[in-house]
Design an enzyme around this catalytic site. Sequence first.
Site, short mmCIF file in Angstrom:
data_model
loop_
_atom_site.label_atom_id
_atom_site.label_comp_id
_atom_site.label_asym_id
_atom_site.label_seq_id
_atom_site.Cartn_x
_atom_site.Cartn_y
_atom_site.Cartn_z
N GLY A 28 1.02 -1.17 0.19
CA GLY A 28 0.07 0.31 0.35
C GLY A 28 0.93 1.35 0.18
O GLY A 28 2.01 1.20 -0.33
N GLN A 29 0.50 2.46 -0.11
CA GLN A 29 1.00 3.88 0.12
C GLN A 29 2.12 3.57 1.04
O GLN A 29 2.93 4.55 0.97
CB GLN A 29 -0.53 5.40 -0.03
CG GLN A 29 0.47 6.59 -0.43
CD GLN A 29 -0.70 7.16 -0.77
OE1 GLN A 29 -0.74 7.39 -1.38
NE2 GLN A 29 -1.00 7.41 -0.17
N ASP A 54 -3.54 -12.82 5.03
CA ASP A 54 -4.44 -12.30 4.86
C ASP A 54 -5.03 -11.82 5.91
O ASP A 54 -5.06 -12.74 7.15
CB ASP A 54 -5.43 -13.30 4.21
CG ASP A 54 -6.67 -12.80 4.40
OD1 ASP A 54 -6.59 -11.23 4.53
OD2 ASP A 54 -7.07 -13.16 3.49
N ALA A 78 -5.24 -1.62 5.34
CA ALA A 78 -6.57 -1.40 6.34
C ALA A 78 -7.41 -1.01 4.85
O ALA A 78 -6.65 -1.08 4.09
CB ALA A 78 -6.32 0.96 6.72
N THR A 120 -6.95 7.26 12.40
CA THR A 120 -7.86 8.52 11.58
C THR A 120 -8.53 8.73 12.10
O THR A 120 -8.65 9.15 13.43
CB THR A 120 -8.35 7.67 10.53
OG1 THR A 120 -8.79 8.33 9.92
CG2 THR A 120 -9.39 6.98 11.00
N ASP A 121 -8.36 10.70 12.05
CA ASP A 121 -8.89 11.46 12.63
C ASP A 121 -11.08 11.56 12.31
O ASP A 121 -10.84 11.84 12.59
CB ASP A 121 -8.73 12.90 11.77
CG ASP A 121 -8.53 13.31 9.90
OD1 ASP A 121 -10.16 13.81 9.93
OD2 ASP A 121 -9.04 12.38 9.43
N TYR A 146 -16.24 4.01 8.39
CA TYR A 146 -14.76 3.64 8.03
C TYR A 146 -14.39 4.24 9.18
O TYR A 146 -13.77 3.54 9.94
CB TYR A 146 -14.30 4.86 6.94
CG TYR A 146 -12.30 5.16 7.00
CD1 TYR A 146 -11.57 4.31 7.18
CD2 TYR A 146 -12.34 5.60 7.22
CE1 TYR A 146 -10.41 4.38 7.12
CE2 TYR A 146 -11.10 6.52 7.17
CZ TYR A 146 -10.13 5.34 7.23
OH TYR A 146 -8.39 6.15 7.27
#
Length: 303
Positions: A28-29, A54, A78, A120-121, A146
């Site tokens: 991922g990023q 997984d 995520a 995350t916010d 989310y």
Amino acid sequence: MSQPLLLYRRIVNQLKGRKMILITGANGQLGTELRYLLDERNEEYVAVDVAEMDITDAEMVEKVFEEVKPTLVYHCAAYTAVDAAEDEGKELDFAINVTGTENVAKASEKHGATLVYISTDYVFDGKKPVGQEWEVDDKPDPQTEYGRTKRMGEELVEKHVSNFYIIRTAWVFGNYGKNFVFTMQNLAKTHKTLTVVNDQHGRPTWTRTLAEFMTHLAENQKEFGYYHLSNDAAEDTTWYDFAVEILKDTDVEVQPVDSSKFPAKAKRPFNSTMSLAKAKATGFVIPTWQDALKEFYKQDKKH
């Protein structure tokens, strides 16, 4: 990586008393950025993505942990499709962000590993007035699927893991995934004018800065617990401000617009600005998002 090689690495590491790092979501990023950072530092790690581990499969997770014997886990995997999580992606969102995180958390504790979990916010309601910032101990109140699943992930990490870092971040961009910077650049190729919302406030976060902070906490054994991390800003920032900076060397005109012009399934936070005081108190120097954007453009992109 073959099993004999993994076993050999593990024995060598144990003999030397060295740490063994496991990265989830390695393609991922953020996971990709973190791999390259560790490569630069000649640090050994085992990187897994869904094919190798997984995270929604508890047996598979346990098998990999048993093989790798990590002392430090960077949990970058995520589900982040915020709108899809409201309907067609709802089950997958839960499977990855809740079940998957619980599996990784339990395995980390069983094997005595420190866990770094990225959040995350969106765990907050996003309604703070402009000029105020989200503190690490503010009460979570997610308004989206989310955000709800990421908050459940936080709670599961707290419940199952003795040694953890939970790092909340926002407005992430980097060279190794889809993000706002690439979206703006691509739109600029075909449009003379772009409209971008100016009533959602926050601070961008470069994946490199986030990866460096993750390693800063873990490798310097900073105090366990919650942290907030984005790039810094001298003044209030909106998506419009971010777009203007991204496109400042082009002929494209960026026009501000309010978010009612871009209806979305998932409610976007009005204010995503997080307090960086606790992160700075660890001695970590946080670049401004403008400086981070310049470095991002200059980054030697690896594939």
